[in-house]
Design an enzyme around this catalytic site. Structure first.
Site, PDB file in Angstrom:
ATOM      1  N   CYS A  71     -22.486 -28.599 -33.041  1.00  0.00           N
ATOM      2  CA  CYS A  71     -21.643 -27.963 -34.060  1.00  0.00           C
ATOM      3  C   CYS A  71     -20.717 -28.990 -34.706  1.00  0.00           C
ATOM      4  O   CYS A  71     -20.473 -30.064 -34.180  1.00  0.00           O
ATOM      5  CB  CYS A  71     -20.790 -26.874 -33.427  1.00  0.00           C
ATOM      6  SG  CYS A  71     -21.749 -25.680 -32.521  1.00  0.00           S
TER       7      CYS A  71
ATOM      8  N   ARG B 122     -25.663 -33.270 -38.597  1.00  0.00           N
ATOM      9  CA  ARG B 122     -25.674 -32.918 -37.168  1.00  0.00           C
ATOM     10  C   ARG B 122     -26.575 -31.727 -36.878  1.00  0.00           C
ATOM     11  O   ARG B 122     -26.825 -31.382 -35.731  1.00  0.00           O
ATOM     12  CB  ARG B 122     -24.251 -32.599 -36.700  1.00  0.00           C
ATOM     13  CG  ARG B 122     -23.268 -33.749 -36.799  1.00  0.00           C
ATOM     14  CD  ARG B 122     -21.837 -33.255 -36.836  1.00  0.00           C
ATOM     15  NE  ARG B 122     -21.407 -32.672 -35.587  1.00  0.00           N
ATOM     16  CZ  ARG B 122     -20.782 -33.349 -34.603  1.00  0.00           C
ATOM     17  NH1 ARG B 122     -20.578 -34.639 -34.758  1.00  0.00           N
ATOM     18  NH2 ARG B 122     -20.399 -32.766 -33.495  1.00  0.00           N
TER      19      ARG B 122
ATOM     20  N   TRP C  24     -24.392 -24.956 -34.415  1.00  0.00           N
ATOM     21  CA  TRP C  24     -25.731 -25.213 -33.860  1.00  0.00           C
ATOM     22  C   TRP C  24     -25.830 -24.240 -32.685  1.00  0.00           C
ATOM     23  O   TRP C  24     -25.167 -24.435 -31.655  1.00  0.00           O
ATOM     24  CB  TRP C  24     -25.859 -26.660 -33.419  1.00  0.00           C
ATOM     25  CG  TRP C  24     -27.075 -26.931 -32.594  1.00  0.00           C
ATOM     26  CD1 TRP C  24     -27.179 -26.872 -31.235  1.00  0.00           C
ATOM     27  CD2 TRP C  24     -28.384 -27.258 -33.058  1.00  0.00           C
ATOM     28  NE1 TRP C  24     -28.448 -27.144 -30.828  1.00  0.00           N
ATOM     29  CE2 TRP C  24     -29.217 -27.390 -31.913  1.00  0.00           C
ATOM     30  CE3 TRP C  24     -28.936 -27.469 -34.292  1.00  0.00           C
ATOM     31  CZ2 TRP C  24     -30.567 -27.711 -32.007  1.00  0.00           C
ATOM     32  CZ3 TRP C  24     -30.292 -27.796 -34.378  1.00  0.00           C
ATOM     33  CH2 TRP C  24     -31.078 -27.908 -33.258  1.00  0.00           C
TER      34      TRP C  24
ATOM     35  N   ASN D 198     -17.044 -26.355 -30.509  1.00  0.00           N
ATOM     36  CA  ASN D 198     -18.271 -27.120 -30.290  1.00  0.00           C
ATOM     37  C   ASN D 198     -18.356 -27.385 -28.796  1.00  0.00           C
ATOM     38  O   ASN D 198     -17.435 -27.929 -28.200  1.00  0.00           O
ATOM     39  CB  ASN D 198     -18.214 -28.454 -31.056  1.00  0.00           C
ATOM     40  CG  ASN D 198     -19.445 -29.316 -30.749  1.00  0.00           C
ATOM     41  OD1 ASN D 198     -20.487 -28.784 -30.362  1.00  0.00           O
ATOM     42  ND2 ASN D 198     -19.310 -30.619 -30.886  1.00  0.00           N
ATOM     43  N   GLY D 199     -19.446 -26.961 -28.173  1.00  0.00           N
ATOM     44  CA  GLY D 199     -19.611 -27.184 -26.731  1.00  0.00           C
ATOM     45  C   GLY D 199     -20.194 -25.944 -26.073  1.00  0.00           C
ATOM     46  O   GLY D 199     -20.704 -25.049 -26.745  1.00  0.00           O
TER      47      GLY D 199
ATOM     48  N   GLU E 176     -45.016 -41.436 -21.314  1.00  0.00           N
ATOM     49  CA  GLU E 176     -43.886 -41.324 -22.253  1.00  0.00           C
ATOM     50  C   GLU E 176     -43.444 -42.708 -22.697  1.00  0.00           C
ATOM     51  O   GLU E 176     -43.113 -42.912 -23.873  1.00  0.00           O
ATOM     52  CB  GLU E 176     -42.742 -40.551 -21.615  1.00  0.00           C
ATOM     53  CG  GLU E 176     -41.525 -40.380 -22.496  1.00  0.00           C
ATOM     54  CD  GLU E 176     -41.817 -39.636 -23.809  1.00  0.00           C
ATOM     55  OE1 GLU E 176     -42.901 -39.046 -23.949  1.00  0.00           O
ATOM     56  OE2 GLU E 176     -40.946 -39.675 -24.699  1.00  0.00           O
TER      57      GLU E 176
ATOM     58  N   LYS F  58     -43.334 -43.749 -26.654  1.00  0.00           N
ATOM     59  CA  LYS F  58     -42.097 -44.246 -27.285  1.00  0.00           C
ATOM     60  C   LYS F  58     -42.356 -45.562 -28.000  1.00  0.00           C
ATOM     61  O   LYS F  58     -41.926 -45.769 -29.121  1.00  0.00           O
ATOM     62  CB  LYS F  58     -40.995 -44.416 -26.237  1.00  0.00           C
ATOM     63  CG  LYS F  58     -40.352 -43.140 -25.797  1.00  0.00           C
ATOM     64  CD  LYS F  58     -39.382 -42.598 -26.800  1.00  0.00           C
ATOM     65  CE  LYS F  58     -39.745 -41.421 -27.621  1.00  0.00           C
ATOM     66  NZ  LYS F  58     -40.624 -40.383 -27.283  1.00  0.00           N
TER      67      LYS F  58
ATOM     68  N   GLU G  21     -45.126 -45.071 -31.109  1.00  0.00           N
ATOM     69  CA  GLU G  21     -44.826 -44.191 -32.253  1.00  0.00           C
ATOM     70  C   GLU G  21     -43.740 -44.775 -33.157  1.00  0.00           C
ATOM     71  O   GLU G  21     -43.637 -44.406 -34.317  1.00  0.00           O
ATOM     72  CB  GLU G  21     -44.434 -42.792 -31.802  1.00  0.00           C
ATOM     73  CG  GLU G  21     -43.101 -42.666 -31.100  1.00  0.00           C
ATOM     74  CD  GLU G  21     -42.758 -41.205 -30.807  1.00  0.00           C
ATOM     75  OE1 GLU G  21     -43.081 -40.324 -31.601  1.00  0.00           O
ATOM     76  OE2 GLU G  21     -42.146 -40.955 -29.755  1.00  0.00           O
TER      77      GLU G  21
ATOM     78  N   HIS H 251     -61.790 -49.037 -13.656  1.00  0.00           N
ATOM     79  CA  HIS H 251     -62.987 -48.317 -14.128  1.00  0.00           C
ATOM     80  C   HIS H 251     -63.233 -48.568 -15.606  1.00  0.00           C
ATOM     81  O   HIS H 251     -63.778 -47.728 -16.309  1.00  0.00           O
ATOM     82  CB  HIS H 251     -62.821 -46.814 -13.844  1.00  0.00           C
ATOM     83  CG  HIS H 251     -62.688 -46.522 -12.391  1.00  0.00           C
ATOM     84  ND1 HIS H 251     -63.752 -46.485 -11.532  1.00  0.00           N
ATOM     85  CD2 HIS H 251     -61.590 -46.328 -11.623  1.00  0.00           C
ATOM     86  CE1 HIS H 251     -63.342 -46.241 -10.303  1.00  0.00           C
ATOM     87  NE2 HIS H 251     -62.032 -46.133 -10.334  1.00  0.00           N
TER      88      HIS H 251
ATOM     89  N   LYS I  34     -40.792 -34.671 -37.512  1.00  0.00           N
ATOM     90  CA  LYS I  34     -40.002 -34.296 -36.336  1.00  0.00           C
ATOM     91  C   LYS I  34     -40.590 -33.053 -35.686  1.00  0.00           C
ATOM     92  O   LYS I  34     -40.550 -32.895 -34.482  1.00  0.00           O
ATOM     93  CB  LYS I  34     -38.539 -34.029 -36.722  1.00  0.00           C
ATOM     94  CG  LYS I  34     -37.646 -33.681 -35.543  1.00  0.00           C
ATOM     95  CD  LYS I  34     -37.641 -34.757 -34.479  1.00  0.00           C
ATOM     96  CE  LYS I  34     -36.884 -34.380 -33.247  1.00  0.00           C
ATOM     97  NZ  LYS I  34     -37.084 -35.327 -32.115  1.00  0.00           N
TER      98      LYS I  34
HETATM   99  C1  AGP Z   1     -42.195 -37.509 -29.273  1.00  0.00           C
HETATM  100  O1  AGP Z   1     -41.293 -38.593 -29.454  1.00  0.00           O
HETATM  101  C2  AGP Z   1     -42.727 -36.999 -30.594  1.00  0.00           C
HETATM  102  N1  AGP Z   1     -41.690 -36.727 -31.503  1.00  0.00           N
HETATM  103  C3  AGP Z   1     -43.729 -35.856 -30.406  1.00  0.00           C
HETATM  104  O2  AGP Z   1     -44.699 -36.244 -29.466  1.00  0.00           O
HETATM  105  C4  AGP Z   1     -43.129 -34.518 -29.932  1.00  0.00           C
HETATM  106  O3  AGP Z   1     -42.731 -34.624 -28.581  1.00  0.00           O
HETATM  107  C5  AGP Z   1     -44.221 -33.441 -30.059  1.00  0.00           C
HETATM  108  O4  AGP Z   1     -44.589 -33.353 -31.421  1.00  0.00           O
HETATM  109  C6  AGP Z   1     -43.764 -32.061 -29.574  1.00  0.00           C
HETATM  110  O5  AGP Z   1     -42.704 -31.617 -30.363  1.00  0.00           O
HETATM  111  P1  AGP Z   1     -41.862 -30.320 -29.879  1.00  0.00           P
HETATM  112  O6  AGP Z   1     -41.246 -30.703 -28.582  1.00  0.00           O
HETATM  113  O7  AGP Z   1     -40.869 -30.076 -30.967  1.00  0.00           O
HETATM  114  O8  AGP Z   1     -42.846 -29.194 -29.710  1.00  0.00           O
END
Ligand code: AGP
Length: 608
Positions: A2, A27, A75, A101-102, A481, A485, A488, A504, A603
């Site tokens: 928020c 934000r 938020w 906010n919190g 992961e 990271k 991507e 393998h 996103k």
């Molecule tokens: C991860 O860094 C990416 N942004 C992507 O893999 C993301 O985790 C995936 O698209 C799932 O998104 P969501 O958690 O909003 O469903």
């Protein structure tokens, strides 16, 4: 999270507040509102939707005259986005207004207590408790009422408060959530973040935890929770507006990495009560938990990686068989969901098309779905049978970090609760795991402090062509992961491999100088992973090892070691991922990539 803006001074407050809120839009929010003292009473205007709606509702603030007021961009955490849940919130007599906010961790018992004393609630928010609690303690002295509330409330809060009986002052209060105040020749300001008041002043005061500020038109006073006045020195902000939005960090991704201790705390602490785990929103009785015969976890990307981690913990702590699937596969493979199968979908955005489709497919097959979601009121949050929120706040960077860490916490809590209810997790182990969970935020903070060391190492791999991440068990999930990271945001090809699988085929790709990041946090698998490190090293690899403090044997096979603080074996992902996030980030920065908005990515993937 928020946004809060407050003003008291010579000018009309509403336009200044609207302008300040517009600088906090980055934000993320879902509703807005303002409370202005108009000379007689406090008037509130608030609405779900964008700030533009509030601007139109108030004709740019013109219909809300007055020189003192507070404003808010919400938020949602508790209570879906709606007009009635938007802030500010009034007490019943409309003589006190508050923005927040919190997260108020003990808002449920406080609401019950206030209702037993005749208070009536109109919203589903935790914040409304504050408006009535301030009223409950208010006997004419605002500071006294505020400090009494501070003694009663648990959780995190940044507050703006106005009292109709004291129109010559506004109040700011802080515990854990950020809040600053500032002053110029025309008045005094409250803000959640510097961008909101940078136009008016670069001299700001950062409010410390458990401090209260009384702001008048031409001066401010600072107090502690015992109402003792405090000296306070201003700080001059030399950031430009863009840097200010990122809190001085170069990218939102780095800012959000550094928010991880707080998002872990915010997701964890409201669910630990009297040394037990209480997940109000789970919607399952102990009997239903004992009746679970299998769990399906379905998600995409990083959310899927948290699911792979959770498999080990549900099976280890609760002895429930778990199947984990990427949503884009699950939705088309005619999944066999037998009687007693629980489906968990995980999503930061709550809008990922494949995950939403998997939710609908599961419900069509007659199974209830639990959503682990960050965005309140999102499609998955609305359609899941029950929702466990991750309370990580809005995540701006495309590459998830703080939401990922919060998802892990939600899954740990769920698996531990299931283990305890089903009697497969001994009381002593449960208690020790709770203590380990509480230590995670501080341990994450310690690892983040290592950033310069990681940056120097990352700079050596800006030109890398292939990077491999290997691990066994939970370390394999961590490798997934870490690899995602890196690739991507830096566009360097990277793969995660089950360490035992290398020979393998993939090991043929290892050449002189190929970087292999080996994750070795699982004691029972340490020697096995060590031997895999020796294998790749023998073929010329440069080995980066991520392991627990004390495992110095690893230096026989590793060229570069990162040691993690000790925690429960099942929680190591929360720590190991920190240096791997930093590694991917600094390689991408070194390559000059657009870290917050990588090419080809969105996103939230709201299409198939
Ligand atoms: C991860 O860094 C990416 N942004 C992507 O893999 C993301 O985790 C995936 O698209 C799932 O998104 P969501 O958690 O909003 O469903």
């Amino acid at each position: 999270m928020c946004g809060i803006v407050g003003y008291i001074g010579k000018h009309e407050a509403a336009p200044i507040i609207l302008e300040g809120l517009s600088k906090l839009e980055y934000r993320g929010y879902d509703s807005t509102g303002m409370a202005i003292f108009d000379g007689e009473k406090i008037r509130i205007k608030k609405s779900a939707g964008r700030l533009k709606v509030l601007e139109e509702l108030t004709h740019g603030g013109a219909t809300m005259p007055g020189v003192a007021g507070i404003g808010h961009t919400r938020w949602a955490t508790h209570g879906v986005p709606s007009d009635v849940n938007a802030h500010p919130h009034y007490n019943e007599e409309e003589t006190i207004a508050v923005v927040h906010n919190g997260i108020i961790e003990n808002y449920i018992p406080l609401r019950e207590k206030l209702m037993s004393k005749g208070y009536k609630f109109t919203s589903d928010t935790d914040t409304e408790v504050l408006a009535h609690l301030i009223d409950y303690y208010y006997k004419g002295n605002p500071l006294e009422a505020i400090t009494k509330v501070m003694h009663r409330v648990q959780g995190s809060y940044a507050l703006g408060i106005i009292f109709a009986e004291h129109p010559d002052q506004i109040f700011a209060v802080r515990k854990d959530s950020p809040l600053i105040v500032g002053q110029n020749e025309d008045g005094c300001f409250i803000a959640s973040d510097v961008p909101a008041i940078l136009k008016y002043t670069r001299k700001v005061y950062f409010i410390e935890n458990q401090e209260v500020v009384r702001l008048r038109a031409d001066h401010m006073h600072f107090y502690n929770v015992d109402e003792e006045e405090l000296p306070k020195e201003p700080v001059t902000i030399d950031w430009d507006a863009d840097a200010a939005e990122k809190g001085g960090y170069e990218h939102f991704m780095l800012k959000e990495m550094y928010e991880q201790p707080k998002t872990v705390t915010d997701t964890l602490m409201p669910r630990i009560k009297d040394n037990d785990i209480v997940i109000e929103e789970l919607g399952m009785s102990d009997e239903e938990i004992r009746a679970i015969r299998k769990i399906f976890i379905v998600a995409c990307g990083s959310a899927y990686h948290t699911g792979v981690t959770a498999k080990y913990i549900f099976e280890g702590a609760a002895r429930i068989p778990v199947e984990v699937d990427v949503a884009s596969e699950f939705r088309y493979r005619k999944p066999i969901l037998e009687e007693g199968t629980m489906v968990i979908v995980i999503s930061q955005s709550g809008e990922t098309a494949d995950t939403l489709a998997a939710l609908r497919e599961s419900q069509k097959l007659g199974h209830k779905v639990l959503g682990i979601v960050n965005v309140v009121g999102s499609s998955i949050a609305r359609e899941a049978d029950n929702v466990m929120y991750t309370w990580a706040g809005p995540e701006i960077a495309v590459a998830t970090t703080k939401a990922y860490s919060a998802q892990l916490i939600a899954l740990y809590l769920l698996a531990m609760k299931f283990g305890k209810v089903r009697g497969t997790l001994a009381e002593a182990e449960f208690g020790s795991m709770l203590e380990d969970l509480k230590r995670l935020p501080g341990q994450i903070e310690r690892l983040l402090a290592n950033k310069e060391r990681i940056q120097r190492f990352a700079n050596r791999y800006i030109g890398a062509k292939d990077v491999f991440f290997i691990g066994r068990g939970i370390d394999y999930a961590i490798s997934m992961e870490g690899s995602l990271k890196l690739k991507e945001i830096s566009y360097i090809h990277s793969e995660a491999y089950a360490a035992g699988e290398l020979k393998h085929g993939t090991i043929s790709l290892i050449e002189e100088g190929t970087l292999v990041a080996a994750v070795a946090t699982q004691d029972s698998l340490f020697q096995k992973t060590l031997s895999n490190m020796v294998e790749v090293k023998a073929r010329g690899a440069f080995v980066l090892a991520v392991t627990n403090e004390g495992n110095t044997d690893i230096e026989k096979a590793a060229d570069y070691c990162i040691y993690l603080p000790k925690t429960n074996q099942w929680f190591t992902n929360s720590l190991a991922i920190i240096p791997l996030q930093l590694f991917g980030y600094y390689v991408a920065v070194g390559k000059g990539c657009d870290v917050d908005k990588p090419r080809n990515l969105a996103k939230s993937v709201t299409v198939e």
